[in-house]
Design a protein around this motif. Sequence first.
Motif, PDB file in Angstrom:
ATOM      1  N   ASN A  28       0.803  -1.211   0.000  1.00  0.00           N
ATOM      2  CA  ASN A  28       0.000   0.000   0.000  1.00  0.00           C
ATOM      3  C   ASN A  28       0.844   1.273   0.000  1.00  0.00           C
ATOM      4  O   ASN A  28       0.344   2.352  -0.295  1.00  0.00           O
ATOM      5  CB  ASN A  28      -0.929   0.022   1.220  1.00  0.00           C
ATOM      6  CG  ASN A  28      -2.013  -1.041   1.139  1.00  0.00           C
ATOM      7  OD1 ASN A  28      -2.325  -1.536   0.053  1.00  0.00           O
ATOM      8  ND2 ASN A  28      -2.580  -1.407   2.290  1.00  0.00           N
ATOM      9  N   ILE A  32      -0.226   5.497  -1.541  1.00  0.00           N
ATOM     10  CA  ILE A  32      -0.739   6.494  -0.596  1.00  0.00           C
ATOM     11  C   ILE A  32      -0.670   7.895  -1.197  1.00  0.00           C
ATOM     12  O   ILE A  32       0.244   8.229  -1.950  1.00  0.00           O
ATOM     13  CB  ILE A  32       0.025   6.469   0.747  1.00  0.00           C
ATOM     14  CG1 ILE A  32       1.506   6.864   0.548  1.00  0.00           C
ATOM     15  CG2 ILE A  32      -0.071   5.111   1.391  1.00  0.00           C
ATOM     16  CD1 ILE A  32       2.241   7.053   1.849  1.00  0.00           C
ATOM     17  N   SER A  35       0.565  10.947   3.900  1.00  0.00           N
ATOM     18  CA  SER A  35       1.251  10.042   4.824  1.00  0.00           C
ATOM     19  C   SER A  35       0.482   9.833   6.132  1.00  0.00           C
ATOM     20  O   SER A  35       0.573   8.758   6.731  1.00  0.00           O
ATOM     21  CB  SER A  35       2.654  10.571   5.141  1.00  0.00           C
ATOM     22  OG  SER A  35       2.593  11.796   5.846  1.00  0.00           O
ATOM     23  N   TYR A  38      -1.819   6.810   6.387  1.00  0.00           N
ATOM     24  CA  TYR A  38      -1.007   5.600   6.284  1.00  0.00           C
ATOM     25  C   TYR A  38      -0.253   5.343   7.588  1.00  0.00           C
ATOM     26  O   TYR A  38      -0.178   4.210   8.063  1.00  0.00           O
ATOM     27  CB  TYR A  38      -0.031   5.724   5.117  1.00  0.00           C
ATOM     28  CG  TYR A  38       0.814   4.494   4.898  1.00  0.00           C
ATOM     29  CD1 TYR A  38       0.284   3.366   4.273  1.00  0.00           C
ATOM     30  CD2 TYR A  38       2.141   4.449   5.319  1.00  0.00           C
ATOM     31  CE1 TYR A  38       1.049   2.228   4.073  1.00  0.00           C
ATOM     32  CE2 TYR A  38       2.916   3.321   5.120  1.00  0.00           C
ATOM     33  CZ  TYR A  38       2.368   2.211   4.498  1.00  0.00           C
ATOM     34  OH  TYR A  38       3.132   1.086   4.309  1.00  0.00           O
ATOM     35  N   SER A  41      -2.407   3.872  10.080  1.00  0.00           N
ATOM     36  CA  SER A  41      -2.609   2.434   9.854  1.00  0.00           C
ATOM     37  C   SER A  41      -1.417   1.633  10.361  1.00  0.00           C
ATOM     38  O   SER A  41      -1.574   0.492  10.812  1.00  0.00           O
ATOM     39  CB  SER A  41      -2.836   2.162   8.365  1.00  0.00           C
ATOM     40  OG  SER A  41      -1.652   2.350   7.605  1.00  0.00           O
ATOM     41  N   ALA A 172       7.213   6.453   4.152  1.00  0.00           N
ATOM     42  CA  ALA A 172       6.002   7.232   3.889  1.00  0.00           C
ATOM     43  C   ALA A 172       6.206   8.706   4.200  1.00  0.00           C
ATOM     44  O   ALA A 172       5.877   9.589   3.391  1.00  0.00           O
ATOM     45  CB  ALA A 172       4.842   6.680   4.697  1.00  0.00           C
TER      46      ALA A 172
END
Length: 425
Positions: A28, A32, A35, A38, A41, A172
């Motif tokens: 993933n 994205i 950031s 993400y 998560s 990220a």
Amino acid sequence: MYNLTATYPLNPSKMKERLDRVLELARNLSTIQESEPYVQSLLSAAVELTESETASILNYDAEIQELRFAAVPWYHRDALKLVGVPVEGSAAGWVIQEKLPLVIADVSHDSRHFVAADRISDFHTRSILAVPLFYKGKVIGVFEALNKTGGGEYTDDDVVIMETLASLAVAATQNELLERRIQTSYEEVAELDRLKSDFIAITSHELRTPLGLILGHATFLREVLGEAHYEQLDSIIRNATKLKDIVENLSNVDNYQSGVARLRQNRISVSQVIQDVATAFQEIAAEKAIDLKVNTGSNDLLMEGDGTKIGIALSNLIKNALTFTNNGGQVHVTAEAVPGYVKVSVMDNGVGIPSSDLPRVFERFFQVESHLTRRHGGMGLGLAVAKAMIEMHSGRIWAESVEGKGSNFTFLLPLDVPQSTAVSP
């Protein structure tokens, strides 16, 4: 090594489930848009995969020797957003200094736990798993998981999972930071380009009128005054003409790059354009005893295009050739029809161009730094203007040269210019 009092390895099926989850997060990463969702998560994954109560990410500020909470669960965000965690006297600070993971099974027996964060967030920490965030070999922060559930202790597998998630978090956040910097750079360049265009437009407009007056009056005075004043007046006319050429070149390049310039398309004779331009330079060639010859064959070489702009391109190429050809040299202009195009070449046996400089000769303001050419001065705009005029016709231009032997500048013009680049006369 990090402190670890128990390992408790997982069974293969449980470990596979955890690795599948991490793999999904890694996949993933490339999709994205922002950031923050993400990273949240990743916090959720850290809690789930290490069986913890909560998780957080802290960024390290080397200037003030302090860590700040960069990502925490939403229910702790307001409480912790302004909290500074010192390097000395905190688990995160120990990770920053040692650049190693840290596991504390019971914080009540370890002085490295920063209790102030618990008080502020109304949270009770029992155990900690903290791993460093590495970027380009430097530790830029810490990823923490707190309170192993069920009274268990963090294992080697938990550490591996957290280190993997930490790598994804760094990728990220740093990617987004780089994208923001790139976007900022683009915006700054666009603003500078706008300011440059405004400056050129204003300068060109303001200089054209006084230059025209200077040239007009100087030419008039040369006609009515005696020969005793010719030298001074010729100097005025010559230098004012040079300044006028610089202004026109600046304006031509900027108009092309800003998309303002348009072709006034007509049926033209390229042969006639070449003859007219070459005739205008015969006097300059004669002053240096340069043999300026034109060979266009017996055909008119008719095409659809803007004769004025083709003339500007050719004028700059011939001027360049005459400038860098020594007295008694040769400059030859040839033209011929090739399938779908008219091919024009300007060849000289002048000083030539070093091979290292050849790829850049059409860049704005580029000047060959050789001692052979610097004495000729100029702003390095003539060839850039020629390139712009040819590319407006959807043509292409290139240069070939051997230092000390001469140069050959060639351009191809399509017989039919695309309508999108032209306007009616």
